[in-house]
Structures are given as C-alpha cells and as structure tokens.
Motif scaffolding. Structure first.
Motif, PDB file in Angstrom:
ATOM      1  N   UNK A 199     -15.110  24.812   9.647  1.00  0.00           N
ATOM      2  CA  UNK A 199     -15.087  25.127  11.078  1.00  0.00           C
ATOM      3  C   UNK A 199     -14.322  24.046  11.824  1.00  0.00           C
ATOM      4  N   UNK A 200     -13.346  24.408  12.599  1.00  0.00           N
ATOM      5  CA  UNK A 200     -12.606  23.401  13.333  1.00  0.00           C
ATOM      6  C   UNK A 200     -13.416  22.860  14.487  1.00  0.00           C
ATOM      7  N   UNK A 201     -13.380  21.565  14.705  1.00  0.00           N
ATOM      8  CA  UNK A 201     -14.242  20.985  15.718  1.00  0.00           C
ATOM      9  C   UNK A 201     -13.553  19.832  16.412  1.00  0.00           C
ATOM     10  N   UNK A 202     -13.583  19.810  17.790  1.00  0.00           N
ATOM     11  CA  UNK A 202     -13.141  18.642  18.510  1.00  0.00           C
ATOM     12  C   UNK A 202     -13.927  18.517  19.796  1.00  0.00           C
ATOM     13  N   UNK A 203     -13.721  17.436  20.464  1.00  0.00           N
ATOM     14  CA  UNK A 203     -14.579  17.113  21.595  1.00  0.00           C
ATOM     15  C   UNK A 203     -14.243  17.940  22.822  1.00  0.00           C
ATOM     16  N   UNK A 230      -6.175  15.805   4.897  1.00  0.00           N
ATOM     17  CA  UNK A 230      -7.363  16.657   4.779  1.00  0.00           C
ATOM     18  C   UNK A 230      -8.637  15.830   4.732  1.00  0.00           C
ATOM     19  N   UNK A 231      -8.506  14.576   4.333  1.00  0.00           N
ATOM     20  CA  UNK A 231      -9.678  13.697   4.236  1.00  0.00           C
ATOM     21  C   UNK A 231     -10.020  13.029   5.556  1.00  0.00           C
ATOM     22  N   UNK A 232      -9.179  13.210   6.590  1.00  0.00           N
ATOM     23  CA  UNK A 232      -9.430  12.547   7.869  1.00  0.00           C
ATOM     24  C   UNK A 232      -9.247  13.499   9.050  1.00  0.00           C
ATOM     25  N   UNK A 241      -9.628  15.777  15.399  1.00  0.00           N
ATOM     26  CA  UNK A 241     -10.678  16.758  15.684  1.00  0.00           C
ATOM     27  C   UNK A 241     -11.938  15.992  16.073  1.00  0.00           C
ATOM     28  N   UNK A 242     -12.092  15.761  17.356  1.00  0.00           N
ATOM     29  CA  UNK A 242     -13.127  14.827  17.784  1.00  0.00           C
ATOM     30  C   UNK A 242     -14.535  15.412  17.823  1.00  0.00           C
ATOM     31  N   UNK A 243     -14.709  16.694  17.535  1.00  0.00           N
ATOM     32  CA  UNK A 243     -16.059  17.205  17.313  1.00  0.00           C
ATOM     33  C   UNK A 243     -16.551  16.806  15.935  1.00  0.00           C
ATOM     34  N   UNK A 244     -15.658  16.348  15.073  1.00  0.00           N
ATOM     35  CA  UNK A 244     -16.054  15.931  13.732  1.00  0.00           C
ATOM     36  C   UNK A 244     -16.638  14.521  13.800  1.00  0.00           C
ATOM     37  N   UNK A 245     -17.913  14.410  13.422  1.00  0.00           N
ATOM     38  CA  UNK A 245     -18.572  13.104  13.432  1.00  0.00           C
ATOM     39  C   UNK A 245     -18.224  12.304  12.186  1.00  0.00           C
ATOM     40  N   UNK A 246     -18.123  12.986  11.042  1.00  0.00           N
ATOM     41  CA  UNK A 246     -17.782  12.310   9.797  1.00  0.00           C
ATOM     42  C   UNK A 246     -17.226  13.329   8.812  1.00  0.00           C
ATOM     43  N   UNK A 271     -17.643  18.265   6.473  1.00  0.00           N
ATOM     44  CA  UNK A 271     -17.571  17.616   7.779  1.00  0.00           C
ATOM     45  C   UNK A 271     -18.902  17.809   8.494  1.00  0.00           C
ATOM     46  N   UNK A 272     -19.347  16.754   9.146  1.00  0.00           N
ATOM     47  CA  UNK A 272     -20.534  16.802   9.994  1.00  0.00           C
ATOM     48  C   UNK A 272     -20.045  16.775  11.427  1.00  0.00           C
ATOM     49  N   UNK A 273     -20.624  17.643  12.256  1.00  0.00           N
ATOM     50  CA  UNK A 273     -20.137  17.767  13.626  1.00  0.00           C
ATOM     51  C   UNK A 273     -21.095  17.113  14.608  1.00  0.00           C
TER      52      UNK A 273
END
Length: 219
Positions: free
Chosen positions: A1-5, A89-91, A96-101, A117-119
C-alpha cells in the motif's frame, strides 16, 4: 500500500469497517479516473498516460470488484535523479512519508525482494507486505505487488515509470504511477479510486520535492 504524510494525519479515520477510504489529503484534490472499459484491455488511461511509457501501464480491464487509475507528476529534476530515489525498493520512506519503517524480509533489493512497511497512525492500515515485480534500470520501470499485511487494499499492483520530459529532457522528468486494486467491501470503485489517487498524488509530490532537492545539491 502506498503511503505518505498528509497535511493532518490525525484527521484521518482509523477504522476497518464500512466506508473508510476517505479523509486523506495533501493539499491537492484527487480526480477519479474515467470508468474502465469492458473487454480484455483496459482503456481507462488512454490519453492520460504519455505515449512514451503507455505500454508499461497497459493491463486487462479490472472487471467487477476492482478499479484502476493512473497519476502523472512533472518533476523539475533530471530523470537520473528521480530514478535514483524511486528504484530504492528498500527505502520507500525516502519519499513516502506515511511509511514509518521498512524491513526487507527476503532478497537484496532486486526482483522478487519482499518488504514489509509499517505505516504511521491515522490510516486505515497498520502494515503492508510487498513484492518487487519489475526493476528495469534501463527503461526506468518499477512495479510491486501487495501480497499481505494489515490493510484493506487487497491485490494491489502498482507500476511506476520515470522518463525525461519531452519539453526539457536534460532537466525535467515525467513520472507516471498506475495501479489496479480490489474494491474493499462497503466501498464503491470511485471511493477506492479517490482514496488511492490522493495517496499516490501525495507520494509523487513528495518524490518531486525530494528529487529536486537532490538535483540541486548535485549541480
């Protein structure tokens, strides 16, 4: 899932039932793609995706219970700078700033690599497990598929292309991200499309900012 802030993550509903695909924003409204065409080939993006990369974004018509869209972003940076960010792909958290890690579960960043990825809180999701399907450094194409995780976007397949802008091939870039995804229960195709389009648009706006700063430092 794509995620950013988003501009205000706390305002987004953290629910897992009913019509929860709403409330994400990044200062730009999402536009729903045209209805998908019937038949073997999806024609929903004809005229939206630049001809230079259209072949990479072609797919079968989604059919009942699925939807698709494509988002185009112009970047004031060379394609090489943009691709250097996209291809990692590893970063994904680089833009994508919704990605926490992000943690690699298998592979070394090449095709077949599996990441989790953890959001951040505030989204109707907690994590996404994703497999790298295409990494083409010559054509600048990356594709990944969501294969698990705690979220509602099932069978999500994304394709991103990066190519020099015809107007300024040495200094500007066009990025296209298209996707196909299942429509979650309790939502309509348009609900889903607007939600995902908004996140993808925010991702690509953040990518543009990141790549432009990188290009400025390198120049």
């Amino acid at each position: 899932m794509p995620c950013i802030q988003a501009s205000n993550p706390g305002s987004m509903p953290h629910q897992h039932h009913g019509r929860v695909l709403a409330g994400v924003g990044c200062g730009a409204e999402a536009a729903a793609a045209p209805p998908t065409a019937s038949g073997m080939r999806c024609g929903a993006h004809d005229g939206e995706v630049p001809a230079e990369v259209a072949r990479h974004h072609e797919h079968a018509a989604p059919g009942a219970g699925r939807c698709c869209s494509a988002v185009v972003q112009h970047v004031a940076a060379p394609a090489a700078a943009v691709w250097s960010v996209v291809r990692r792909f590893d970063q994904p958290q680089a833009y994508k700033r919704f990605v926490r890690s992000c943690a690699l579960l298998a592979g070394d960043g090449g095709v077949g690599t599996l990441r989790e990825v953890r959001v951040v809180s505030g989204l109707p999701a907690a994590s996404s497990r994703e497999r790298l399907e295409i990494l083409d450094d010559e054509s600048h194409v990356l594709s990944f598929r969501v294969v698990g995780g705690e979220h509602r976007l099932q069978n999500y397949l994304s394709v991103t292309t990066v190519h020099p802008s015809p107007a300024a091939p040495d200094a500007a870039t066009v990025v296209v991200e298209s996707y196909v995804v299942d429509v979650p229960p309790g939502n309509t195709p348009e609900d889903t499309r607007v939600f995902v389009d908004t996140i993808v648009k925010c991702n690509l706006q953040s990518l543009a900012n990141t790549a432009e700063k990188l290009a400025a430092v390198s120049s």
